[in-house]
Design an enzyme around this catalytic site. Structure first.
Site, mmCIF file in Angstrom:
data_model
loop_
_atom_site.group_PDB
_atom_site.id
_atom_site.type_symbol
_atom_site.label_atom_id
_atom_site.label_comp_id
_atom_site.label_asym_id
_atom_site.label_seq_id
_atom_site.Cartn_x
_atom_site.Cartn_y
_atom_site.Cartn_z
ATOM 1 C CG ASP A 10 -3.615 5.254 9.735
ATOM 2 O OD1 ASP A 10 -4.237 4.996 9.065
ATOM 3 O OD2 ASP A 10 -2.676 6.089 9.772
ATOM 4 C CB CYS A 11 -2.191 2.563 5.540
ATOM 5 S SG CYS A 11 -1.186 2.317 4.067
ATOM 6 C CG ASP A 12 -2.543 7.016 3.813
ATOM 7 O OD1 ASP A 12 -1.534 6.654 3.167
ATOM 8 O OD2 ASP A 12 -3.590 7.027 3.550
ATOM 9 C CG ASP A 170 -0.257 9.315 11.483
ATOM 10 O OD1 ASP A 170 -0.135 10.116 10.785
ATOM 11 O OD2 ASP A 170 -1.060 8.192 10.951
#
Length: 228
Positions: A10-12, A170
């Site tokens: 995931d990124c954010d 996350d």
């Protein structure tokens, strides 16, 4: 020889600490549209959710907003956010070190956000070269977490079966999506006192822990294959 593993991030909130910036800009835009929203609302219950999903939840409470007005506000919000991502963004602690330690694995980014936002974020913190063009956006695939289709789409394009992927996410919506896709899942739980890791996922509380956990998961997988 065992099959290679692909790591899907995931990124954010996993690679970049963009969520406080996103929450602030979202609160400004949504409140201006007549949908009362605070930055802490995003961090408390909507982390990782698609913007339009959040809008729908708020409209159910406060009433519908004119679609044209909402679209204009979203455009402004994303422009302001991209500016802040390009100037104020920092990586999640331990993320650059973890990626460097895991550089021998094929890796991709799987995000509910628009691809240009992901690219801006990775450029700002110096992680673009790590992933190249292996960026998978819900807006490009036209499916969003918690639906497993986005993770499955990324795995397919990367050339891996779901069972040969480890997803690192996350947000609960992302963890749920990857579990539903049949992947091994590492939940970066940075708020363990407030958030429970879903059953079936492996919890870490810091990205500094990730290389050790990936190493353990790979050894466990190799043992299973050897005894199959």
């Amino acid at each position: 020889m065992s099959r290679p593993l692909c790591l899907l991030f995931d990124c954010d909130g996993t690679l970049v600490d963009s969520e406080p910036l996103l929450a602030t800009e979202m609160a400004t835009s949504l409140t201006a549209a007549g949908l009362p929203f605070r930055a802490e609302d995003y961090m408390g219950g909507f982390r990782g959710a698609r913007f339009r999903h959040i809008v729908a939840e708020l409209e159910a409470q406060y009433g519908k907003v004119d679609p044209d007005h909402l679209e204009s506000l979203e455009t402004t919000m994303r422009a302001n956010l991209n500016h802040r991502l390009a100037t104020d963004l920092v990586p999640i602690a331990g993320a650059p070190e973890a990626l460097a330690a895991l550089s021998s694995f094929p890796m991709g980014v799987v995000s509910n956000g628009p691809e240009n936002k992901v690219r801006t974020s990775l450029n700002t913190v110096g992680l673009s070269e790590t992933f190249g063009n292996s960026l998978f956006s819900g807006y490009t695939a036209n499916c969003w977490k918690p639906d497993p289709c986005l993770y499955l789409h990324a795995a397919s394009i990367m050339g891996f079966a779901a069972e040969d992927c480890i997803a690192i996410d996350d947000a609960i919506v992302g963890v749920q999506a990857a579990l539903a896709a049949g992947m091994t899942v590492v939940h970066l739980n940075r708020f363990p006192d407030a958030e429970e890791t879903p059953e079936g996922a492996h919890m870490i509380t810091s990205m500094y822990q990730l290389p050790t956990v990936i190493g353990r998961l790979r050894k466990e997988r190799e043992r299973r294959v050897a005894h199959a």
